[in-house]
Design an enzyme around this catalytic site. Sequence first.
Site, PDB file in Angstrom:
ATOM      1  N   ASP A  35       0.867   1.219  13.569  1.00  0.00           N
ATOM      2  CA  ASP A  35       2.007   0.332  13.344  1.00  0.00           C
ATOM      3  C   ASP A  35       2.941   0.309  14.430  1.00  0.00           C
ATOM      4  OD1 ASP A  35       3.218   2.652  12.806  1.00  0.00           O
ATOM      5  OD2 ASP A  35       3.899   2.117  10.817  1.00  0.00           O
ATOM      6  N   TYR A  86      -4.496  -3.740  10.490  1.00  0.00           N
ATOM      7  CA  TYR A  86      -3.622  -2.703  10.324  1.00  0.00           C
ATOM      8  C   TYR A  86      -3.767  -2.135   8.923  1.00  0.00           C
ATOM      9  CZ  TYR A  86       0.289  -0.096   8.909  1.00  0.00           C
ATOM     10  OH  TYR A  86       0.915   1.083   7.887  1.00  0.00           O
ATOM     11  N   GLU A 117       1.927  -1.334   1.447  1.00  0.00           N
ATOM     12  CA  GLU A 117       1.713  -1.836   2.782  1.00  0.00           C
ATOM     13  C   GLU A 117       2.086  -3.177   3.129  1.00  0.00           C
ATOM     14  OE1 GLU A 117       1.314  -0.204   5.405  1.00  0.00           O
ATOM     15  OE2 GLU A 117       0.858   1.769   4.542  1.00  0.00           O
TER      16      GLU A 117
END
Length: 354
Positions: free
Chosen positions: A146, A128, A45
């Site tokens: 996202d 996020y 990520e």
Amino acid sequence: MRDQKISDDLLSWYDGNARVLPWRIGPKERAAGVQPDPYRIWLSEIMLQQTTVVVVRDYFRAFTTRWPNVSALAKAEDSDVMAEWAGLGYYARARNLLKCARVIDQDFAGQFPSDFETLLSLPGIGPYTAAAISSIAFNLPEPVMDGNIERVISRLFAIKTPLPTSKPELFQHVTRLTPQNRPGDFAQAMMDLGATICKPRAPSCDICPLRSGCAGFAASLQNTLPEKLPKKAKPTRFGNAFVARRRFDGAWLLERRPPEGLLGNMVCWPSSTWAELNPEVEPPFAAHWQRYGNQVKHTFTHFHLKLDVHYAWAPDIPLAPNQFWMPSDELRPSDLPSLMRKVFKVISSDDLWN
């Protein structure tokens, strides 16, 4: 009822169409009881911020081969991590990656926390990323949003408010859709749908599992949503790069940039400040500097950069604390950030140094 059908249809599609990614535990493995590794989810990520899956794959494999867990990464030398990250861009991510790894190793005994708030308190982890780790690695029902998911939701509910103004409304829809059962698979399914079917241009609506309930498709808006506010034009800055070699052995002069700021802690060619007006040419030492004919051009997130490149043979001079000579047979351009690789490409010709 509609929300439940959307979640069920999407998960059913994901079970047969999930992308195979090196950091992912697929739906069949997960159903068999295989658990995702939070370290690999976190690392992927961070790498995927502002970077495509195609680019990240090889970097991810290199990192996890060299540092297979968060404790191994925490003990790595800063310079080794920055060199391995070179070319991936957005170098503050790499600095925060190390900070975060060391906090997890020292304060959490090498184990990632699972809850959103604790994850959010760690270096380099924003809302996020915290939600993605909590959802995907620990299967907690945190809503994940996202760019791909923003696009899917904008079309699914025909939201005409332009991004980023529409983000709160989009997040409400994602929160409502996220199921208590399989929330991690749901988040990845939304990402996959946006990446492979509900693409930015020419979405493949004919094979979309959510087409029957898509308000954007029903209104023929799939090619225009999401709308976006116009971006401000990027300014252009100018600077000078100085490439020097030591005459008696051909070694290259390099320097490590300050820890903070653009290209922080990266190994680079000496350079001037970057300014919107042409800066003064201020070489790092006196020599017979020659200017290369073409400028090197590069684009950062917030501005374009044009560098004049100067080169010279240098005596074995005293160096600044952040500078060092790199033997020519040990120089690896791949350890340099992309901008500095461009400089090396134009300046490395033997014809210039004869």
